[in-house]
Design a protein around this motif. Structure first.
Motif, PDB file in Angstrom:
ATOM      1  N   LYS A 111      17.707  -6.944   3.876  1.00 16.26           N
ATOM      2  CA  LYS A 111      16.519  -7.766   4.155  1.00 16.26           C
ATOM      3  C   LYS A 111      15.372  -6.899   4.686  1.00 16.26           C
ATOM      4  CE  LYS A 111      15.064 -11.727   6.855  1.00 16.26           C
ATOM      5  NZ  LYS A 111      15.016 -12.116   8.227  1.00 16.26           N
ATOM      6  N   GLU A 112      15.711  -6.020   5.664  1.00 19.14           N
ATOM      7  CA  GLU A 112      14.677  -5.193   6.299  1.00 19.14           C
ATOM      8  C   GLU A 112      14.039  -4.227   5.306  1.00 19.14           C
ATOM      9  OE1 GLU A 112      17.773  -5.634   7.570  1.00 19.14           O
ATOM     10  OE2 GLU A 112      17.186  -6.991   9.194  1.00 19.14           O
ATOM     11  N   GLU A 113      14.883  -3.538   4.513  1.00 19.36           N
ATOM     12  CA  GLU A 113      14.356  -2.582   3.535  1.00 19.36           C
ATOM     13  C   GLU A 113      13.526  -3.295   2.480  1.00 19.36           C
ATOM     14  OE1 GLU A 113      17.617  -0.318   1.958  1.00 19.36           O
ATOM     15  OE2 GLU A 113      17.445   1.193   3.526  1.00 19.36           O
ATOM     16  N   THR A 114      13.978  -4.471   2.062  1.00 20.78           N
ATOM     17  CA  THR A 114      13.254  -5.232   1.036  1.00 20.78           C
ATOM     18  C   THR A 114      11.897  -5.681   1.560  1.00 20.78           C
ATOM     19  OG1 THR A 114      15.346  -5.985   0.081  1.00 20.78           O
ATOM     20  CG2 THR A 114      13.368  -7.199  -0.535  1.00 20.78           C
ATOM     21  N   GLU A 115      11.863  -6.187   2.802  1.00 24.08           N
ATOM     22  CA  GLU A 115      10.585  -6.612   3.388  1.00 24.08           C
ATOM     23  C   GLU A 115       9.625  -5.429   3.499  1.00 24.08           C
ATOM     24  OE1 GLU A 115      11.518  -8.533   7.090  1.00 24.08           O
ATOM     25  OE2 GLU A 115      11.955 -10.453   6.117  1.00 24.08           O
ATOM     26  N   GLY A 116      10.152  -4.281   3.930  1.00 18.89           N
ATOM     27  CA  GLY A 116       9.329  -3.070   4.034  1.00 18.89           C
ATOM     28  C   GLY A 116       8.779  -2.638   2.690  1.00 18.89           C
ATOM     29  N   LEU A 117       9.635  -2.718   1.671  1.00 17.03           N
ATOM     30  CA  LEU A 117       9.216  -2.319   0.331  1.00 17.03           C
ATOM     31  C   LEU A 117       8.119  -3.242  -0.197  1.00 17.03           C
ATOM     32  CD1 LEU A 117      11.102  -0.826  -2.512  1.00 17.03           C
ATOM     33  CD2 LEU A 117      10.013  -2.996  -3.020  1.00 17.03           C
ATOM     34  N   VAL A 118       8.300  -4.553  -0.040  1.00 11.83           N
ATOM     35  CA  VAL A 118       7.291  -5.511  -0.506  1.00 11.83           C
ATOM     36  C   VAL A 118       5.972  -5.259   0.219  1.00 11.83           C
ATOM     37  CG1 VAL A 118       6.654  -7.962  -0.573  1.00 11.83           C
ATOM     38  CG2 VAL A 118       8.951  -7.269  -1.237  1.00 11.83           C
ATOM     39  N   GLN A 119       6.061  -5.007   1.519  1.00 15.80           N
ATOM     40  CA  GLN A 119       4.857  -4.716   2.305  1.00 15.80           C
ATOM     41  C   GLN A 119       4.151  -3.470   1.772  1.00 15.80           C
ATOM     42  OE1 GLN A 119       5.442  -4.724   6.587  1.00 15.80           O
ATOM     43  NE2 GLN A 119       3.997  -3.071   6.786  1.00 15.80           N
ATOM     44  N   ASP A 120       4.939  -2.426   1.447  1.00 18.16           N
ATOM     45  CA  ASP A 120       4.354  -1.187   0.932  1.00 18.16           C
ATOM     46  C   ASP A 120       3.692  -1.387  -0.421  1.00 18.16           C
ATOM     47  OD1 ASP A 120       5.086   0.197   3.187  1.00 18.16           O
ATOM     48  OD2 ASP A 120       6.911   1.035   2.329  1.00 18.16           O
ATOM     49  N   VAL A 121       4.288  -2.237  -1.267  1.00 13.52           N
ATOM     50  CA  VAL A 121       3.694  -2.523  -2.583  1.00 13.52           C
ATOM     51  C   VAL A 121       2.315  -3.160  -2.400  1.00 13.52           C
ATOM     52  CG1 VAL A 121       3.868  -3.959  -4.668  1.00 13.52           C
ATOM     53  CG2 VAL A 121       5.886  -2.741  -3.831  1.00 13.52           C
ATOM     54  N   PHE A 122       2.223  -4.135  -1.488  1.00 13.18           N
ATOM     55  CA  PHE A 122       0.939  -4.805  -1.277  1.00 13.18           C
ATOM     56  C   PHE A 122      -0.067  -3.910  -0.552  1.00 13.18           C
ATOM     57  CE2 PHE A 122       3.455  -8.499  -2.460  1.00 13.18           C
ATOM     58  CZ  PHE A 122       2.573  -9.116  -3.333  1.00 13.18           C
ATOM     59  N   LEU A 123       0.439  -2.996   0.270  1.00 16.84           N
ATOM     60  CA  LEU A 123      -0.447  -1.999   0.889  1.00 16.84           C
ATOM     61  C   LEU A 123      -1.104  -1.149  -0.197  1.00 16.84           C
ATOM     62  CD1 LEU A 123       1.281  -0.438   4.035  1.00 16.84           C
ATOM     63  CD2 LEU A 123      -1.048  -1.280   3.863  1.00 16.84           C
ATOM     64  N   LYS A 124      -0.278  -0.748  -1.167  1.00 15.31           N
ATOM     65  CA  LYS A 124      -0.799   0.083  -2.265  1.00 15.31           C
ATOM     66  C   LYS A 124      -1.841  -0.685  -3.071  1.00 15.31           C
ATOM     67  CE  LYS A 124       0.636   3.582  -5.447  1.00 15.31           C
ATOM     68  NZ  LYS A 124       1.733   4.436  -5.877  1.00 15.31           N
ATOM     69  N   ILE A 125      -1.579  -1.968  -3.296  1.00 17.70           N
ATOM     70  CA  ILE A 125      -2.550  -2.804  -4.016  1.00 17.70           C
ATOM     71  C   ILE A 125      -3.872  -2.825  -3.255  1.00 17.70           C
ATOM     72  CG2 ILE A 125      -3.106  -5.210  -4.655  1.00 17.70           C
ATOM     73  CD1 ILE A 125      -1.200  -3.975  -6.622  1.00 17.70           C
ATOM     74  N   TRP A 126      -3.797  -3.029  -1.937  1.00 16.94           N
ATOM     75  CA  TRP A 126      -5.022  -3.098  -1.128  1.00 16.94           C
ATOM     76  C   TRP A 126      -5.747  -1.755  -1.134  1.00 16.94           C
ATOM     77  CZ3 TRP A 126      -8.238  -6.585   0.477  1.00 16.94           C
ATOM     78  CH2 TRP A 126      -9.193  -6.241   1.430  1.00 16.94           C
TER      79      TRP A 126
ATOM     80  N   TYR B   4      10.149  -9.817  -3.715  1.00 21.75           N
ATOM     81  CA  TYR B   4      11.242  -9.759  -2.741  1.00 21.75           C
ATOM     82  C   TYR B   4      12.587  -9.960  -3.463  1.00 21.75           C
ATOM     83  CZ  TYR B   4      14.092 -10.681   1.369  1.00 21.75           C
ATOM     84  OH  TYR B   4      15.067 -10.619   2.327  1.00 21.75           O
ATOM     85  N   GLY B   5      12.653 -10.974  -4.322  1.00 20.52           N
ATOM     86  CA  GLY B   5      13.885 -11.250  -5.068  1.00 20.52           C
ATOM     87  C   GLY B   5      14.294 -10.089  -5.956  1.00 20.52           C
ATOM     88  N   PHE B   6      13.305  -9.485  -6.617  1.00 16.32           N
ATOM     89  CA  PHE B   6      13.543  -8.343  -7.497  1.00 16.32           C
ATOM     90  C   PHE B   6      14.098  -7.155  -6.707  1.00 16.32           C
ATOM     91  CE2 PHE B   6      11.638  -4.346  -9.127  1.00 16.32           C
ATOM     92  CZ  PHE B   6      12.301  -4.253 -10.340  1.00 16.32           C
ATOM     93  N   ALA B   7      13.445  -6.815  -5.592  1.00 15.55           N
ATOM     94  CA  ALA B   7      13.837  -5.646  -4.797  1.00 15.55           C
ATOM     95  C   ALA B   7      15.172  -5.859  -4.093  1.00 15.55           C
ATOM     96  CB  ALA B   7      12.746  -5.316  -3.780  1.00 15.55           C
ATOM     97  N   TYR B   8      15.416  -7.097  -3.640  1.00 14.62           N
ATOM     98  CA  TYR B   8      16.647  -7.367  -2.886  1.00 14.62           C
ATOM     99  C   TYR B   8      17.900  -7.155  -3.745  1.00 14.62           C
ATOM    100  CZ  TYR B   8      19.866  -9.485   0.418  1.00 14.62           C
ATOM    101  OH  TYR B   8      20.902  -9.687   1.303  1.00 14.62           O
TER     102      TYR B   8
END
Length: 195
Positions: free
Chosen positions: A46-61, A36-40
């Motif tokens: 805030k919204e775009e960063t949260e979405g991006l972090v969520q997408d990264v973890f989606l890809k991991i899953w 989150y800190g890196f992307a922000y």
């Protein structure tokens, strides 16, 4: 779940290969804030960063079976985040160019035909979302329409972050399948607002 720094990344990856949601949560707890800190720093939203972090973890899953235990998980996560940031910037440039060419900025109005087209596309998307199964639909709406983060949804619905990400990933796959390649307006709308 508290962060257990004693479990090495390669062990978490091994557990992830076996669909271990607790291992996924442990990875999320360990790296979520750092990502989150890196992307922000780049996105300043805030919204775009949260979405991006969520997408990264989606890809991991989604790619959990393909993860290599000997590779650096941290490096892999930040590489995905960096590529997603670049993708977001490209998408914004395309969208701004589209607005400019449509003269929406100059006129500050959208003609009736465009508005009707937009509303029809929105209606189509809503119909597709309505076809999603119960909890999956609820999670998807909270994520993509209400802009809530994985952790917010997990807390609200009493689910693990891994389960929330799994629901969103499956919903996106189902929606992509239902969108016809010939329906360009719907495809464009989906690409801009639901990826």
């Amino acid at each position: 779940m508290p962060i257990n720094e004693n479990i090495p990344d390669y062990e978490l990856v091994r557990k992830l290969h076996g669909d271990d949601v607790d291992a996924f949560d442990q990875i999320f707890n360990r790296y979520g804030d750092r990502l989150y800190g890196f992307a922000y720093k780049y996105l300043k939203s805030k919204e775009e960063t949260e979405g991006l972090v969520q997408d990264v973890f989606l890809k991991i899953w989604e790619n959990r079976k393909k993860l290599k235990k000997e590779s650096s998980l941290k490096s892999y996560l930040f590489t995905i985040a960096y590529h997603n940031i670049c993708h977001l910037f490209r998408k914004k440039q395309i969208f701004l160019k589209y607005i400019e060419e449509s003269k929406v900025v100059e006129t500050k109005t959208i003609d009736l035909e465009k508005q009707l087209e937009y509303e029809a596309t929105l209606s189509q998307v809503d119909k597709l979302i309505d076809k999603l199964p119960g909890k999956q639909k609820e999670v998807f709406i909270k994520s993509r329409k209400e802009g809530k983060s994985t952790s917010q949804i997990a807390n609200e619905m009493n689910l693990s972050p891994g389960t929330v990400d799994n629901y969103i990933s499956t919903a996106l796959k189902l929606l992509r399948k239902q969108i016809s390649g010939e329906d360009f307006a719907l495809l464009l709308f989906f690409a801009f607002f639901f990826q």
